[in-house]
Design a protein around this motif. Structure first.
Motif, PDB file in Angstrom:
ATOM      1  N   GLY A  29       0.814  -1.104  -0.119  1.00 50.20           N
ATOM      2  CA  GLY A  29      -0.087  -0.088  -0.003  1.00 50.20           C
ATOM      3  C   GLY A  29       0.822   1.237   0.035  1.00 50.20           C
ATOM      4  O   GLY A  29       0.074   2.306   0.328  1.00 50.20           O
ATOM      5  N   GLN A  30       1.977   1.061  -0.325  1.00 48.69           N
ATOM      6  CA  GLN A  30       3.013   2.479  -0.279  1.00 48.69           C
ATOM      7  C   GLN A  30       2.704   3.398  -1.264  1.00 48.69           C
ATOM      8  O   GLN A  30       2.556   4.892  -1.065  1.00 48.69           O
ATOM      9  N   ALA A  31       2.142   3.021  -2.336  1.00 48.52           N
ATOM     10  CA  ALA A  31       1.805   3.949  -3.559  1.00 48.52           C
ATOM     11  C   ALA A  31       0.595   4.515  -3.345  1.00 48.52           C
ATOM     12  O   ALA A  31       0.372   6.035  -3.330  1.00 48.52           O
ATOM     13  N   ARG A  32      -0.467   3.922  -2.582  1.00 45.89           N
ATOM     14  CA  ARG A  32      -1.653   4.512  -2.113  1.00 45.89           C
ATOM     15  C   ARG A  32      -1.308   5.733  -0.981  1.00 45.89           C
ATOM     16  O   ARG A  32      -1.840   6.760  -0.849  1.00 45.89           O
ATOM     17  N   HIS A  33      -0.708   5.253  -0.028  1.00 43.93           N
ATOM     18  CA  HIS A  33      -0.198   6.081   0.879  1.00 43.93           C
ATOM     19  C   HIS A  33       0.417   7.470   0.368  1.00 43.93           C
ATOM     20  O   HIS A  33       0.049   8.540   1.052  1.00 43.93           O
ATOM     21  N   PHE A  34       1.592   7.203  -0.470  1.00 42.86           N
ATOM     22  CA  PHE A  34       1.983   8.515  -0.872  1.00 42.86           C
ATOM     23  C   PHE A  34       1.121   9.234  -1.746  1.00 42.86           C
ATOM     24  O   PHE A  34       0.896  10.428  -1.328  1.00 42.86           O
ATOM     25  N   ALA A  35       0.200   8.669  -2.557  1.00 38.21           N
ATOM     26  CA  ALA A  35      -0.524   9.552  -3.406  1.00 38.21           C
ATOM     27  C   ALA A  35      -1.789  10.159  -2.538  1.00 38.21           C
ATOM     28  O   ALA A  35      -2.221  11.521  -2.615  1.00 38.21           O
ATOM     29  N   GLY A  36      -2.290   9.455  -1.523  1.00 37.20           N
ATOM     30  CA  GLY A  36      -3.195   9.851  -0.557  1.00 37.20           C
ATOM     31  C   GLY A  36      -2.728  10.979   0.195  1.00 37.20           C
ATOM     32  O   GLY A  36      -3.366  12.212   0.406  1.00 37.20           O
ATOM     33  N   THR A  37      -1.358  10.968   0.927  1.00 36.74           N
ATOM     34  CA  THR A  37      -0.574  11.989   1.487  1.00 36.74           C
ATOM     35  C   THR A  37      -0.452  13.073   0.730  1.00 36.74           C
ATOM     36  O   THR A  37      -0.778  14.490   1.216  1.00 36.74           O
ATOM     37  N   VAL A  38      -0.212  13.133  -0.579  1.00 34.89           N
ATOM     38  CA  VAL A  38       0.095  14.236  -1.296  1.00 34.89           C
ATOM     39  C   VAL A  38      -1.377  15.057  -1.554  1.00 34.89           C
ATOM     40  O   VAL A  38      -1.328  16.325  -1.506  1.00 34.89           O
ATOM     41  N   ALA A  39      -2.343  14.120  -1.894  1.00 37.65           N
ATOM     42  CA  ALA A  39      -3.851  14.995  -2.028  1.00 37.65           C
ATOM     43  C   ALA A  39      -4.154  15.638  -0.691  1.00 37.65           C
ATOM     44  O   ALA A  39      -4.639  16.756  -0.856  1.00 37.65           O
TER      45      ALA A  39
END
Length: 140
Positions: free
Chosen positions: A67-77
């Motif tokens: 889930g690291q891609a989700r974590h990064f993209a969600g935190t960016v948003a």
């Protein structure tokens, strides 16, 4: 699947669309299942959805989940909407990801990415390379 490479590829495709910087960051959040409309807060609070499953992240930001891609993209948003300091507080206090953990370090990278893009210091056309260079294992 190499989710970090897929994340970088998604960023590259987004950069081709010519969005304003803030919109670009919000659109990146869609890769994490964080919508653009008024329900974005509920999407973010629920953890979004894992559309880019897999690994491929450097050890210092790899929590050994898919889930690291989700974590990064969600935190960016989230950082694009409420700013870095409040996002950092939420990730530390609410999500319990202190800066010394892989998730905490990934949150810091996402907040910095959002700051750089939003300020124009990092061009959208260079954003995928930034992710590959700083976060992806293949670039190590």
């Amino acid at each position: 699947m190499d989710a970090c490479a897929a994340l970088a590829d998604s960023i590259e495709r987004l950069a081709e669309r010519g969005y304003a910087n803030r919109r670009f960051l919000k659109e990146l959040g869609r890769a994490a299942g964080v919508g653009r409309g008024p329900r974005w807060l509920f999407d973010a609070a629920s953890g979004g959805s894992n559309r880019l499953r897999g690994r491929g992240f450097r050890r210092h930001v790899d929590d050994r989940t898919d889930g690291q891609a989700r974590h990064f993209a969600g935190t960016v948003a989230v950082a694009a909407r409420i700013g870095g300091p409040l996002t950092r507080w939420l990730t530390t206090v609410v999500l319990r990801d202190p800066p010394t953990t892989p998730d905490g370090r990934l949150s810091d990278e996402a907040i910095e990415f959002a700051r750089l893009v939003r300020s124009g210091e990092l061009a959208q056309t260079d954003a995928a390379g930034w992710v590959r260079d700083r976060l992806c294992h293949a670039a190590a």
